[in-house]
Design a protein around this motif. Structure first.
Motif, mmCIF file in Angstrom:
data_model
loop_
_atom_site.group_PDB
_atom_site.id
_atom_site.type_symbol
_atom_site.label_atom_id
_atom_site.label_comp_id
_atom_site.label_asym_id
_atom_site.label_seq_id
_atom_site.Cartn_x
_atom_site.Cartn_y
_atom_site.Cartn_z
ATOM 1 N N THR A 77 9.122 9.012 -75.384
ATOM 2 C CA THR A 77 9.247 10.466 -75.247
ATOM 3 C C THR A 77 7.979 11.202 -74.532
ATOM 4 O O THR A 77 8.028 12.116 -73.533
ATOM 5 C CB THR A 77 9.044 11.037 -76.826
ATOM 6 N N ASN A 78 6.736 10.330 -74.744
ATOM 7 C CA ASN A 78 5.618 10.860 -73.719
ATOM 8 C C ASN A 78 5.904 10.656 -72.364
ATOM 9 O O ASN A 78 5.343 11.724 -71.727
ATOM 10 C CB ASN A 78 4.486 9.872 -74.385
ATOM 11 N N ALA A 108 3.411 16.171 -75.799
ATOM 12 C CA ALA A 108 4.217 14.782 -76.239
ATOM 13 C C ALA A 108 3.193 14.125 -77.304
ATOM 14 O O ALA A 108 3.603 13.290 -78.044
ATOM 15 C CB ALA A 108 4.178 13.879 -75.076
ATOM 16 N N PHE A 111 4.605 13.474 -81.101
ATOM 17 C CA PHE A 111 5.912 12.520 -81.111
ATOM 18 C C PHE A 111 5.117 10.988 -80.688
ATOM 19 O O PHE A 111 5.967 10.172 -81.494
ATOM 20 C CB PHE A 111 6.680 12.844 -80.001
ATOM 21 N N THR A 112 4.367 10.812 -79.996
ATOM 22 C CA THR A 112 3.700 9.610 -79.675
ATOM 23 C C THR A 112 3.020 9.031 -80.984
ATOM 24 O O THR A 112 3.269 7.627 -81.409
ATOM 25 C CB THR A 112 2.783 9.669 -78.454
#
Length: 138
Positions: A77-78, A108, A111-112
């Protein structure tokens, strides 16, 4: 300080250090490479460093081949957000290509953390609250 808060703060410190490593590598690589090639190369190298910093410092776990191979999931995602953000910022908004990756990376981070925590510490299933007697009869 709770264990969770300490882990989040350590993750933030690792993130700052990792961002500095990424940015230094990106800056150096983009002197000789196209900016997207510089971005990908710096990202991969910084991710390896991030894995070890997160194992030893953030989550205090022992590195293993399994978690090393799964760790990139925490960065998918990142990577997508920062790559897309970098491209959009440079192409559409004419942001300087030396600054754009820092702006794109900020989105991001949460999420990470969540995925890195799941990969490095395992998934703990929440326990459902007990059903009270009066709820069973209704």
């Amino acid at each position: 300080m709770t264990a969770k808060l300490g882990r989040i703060l350590r993750f933030g410190l690792v993130g700052v250090l990792n961002t500095a490593v990424y940015y230094a590598l990106y800056y150096l690589f983009q002197l000789a490479l196209p900016y997207m090639v510089a971005h990908v190369t710096a990202f991969v190298l910084a991710m390896v460093g991030s894995y070890f910093m997160n194992c030893f410092f953030t989550f205090r776990t022992k590195p293993s081949w399994r978690t090393f191979l799964l760790f990139p999931l925490s960065n998918v995602t990142n990577f997508v957000v920062t790559s897309t953000g970098l491209w959009v910022l440079v192409r559409w908004f004419a942001v300087d290509q030396r600054i754009a990756p820092l702006l794109a990376a900020a989105v991001a981070i949460p999420f990470t953390f969540i995925v890195a925590q799941l990969v490095l510490t395992g998934r703990s299933k929440p326990v459902a609250p007990p059903i009270r007697e009066e709820e069973r009869t209704s």
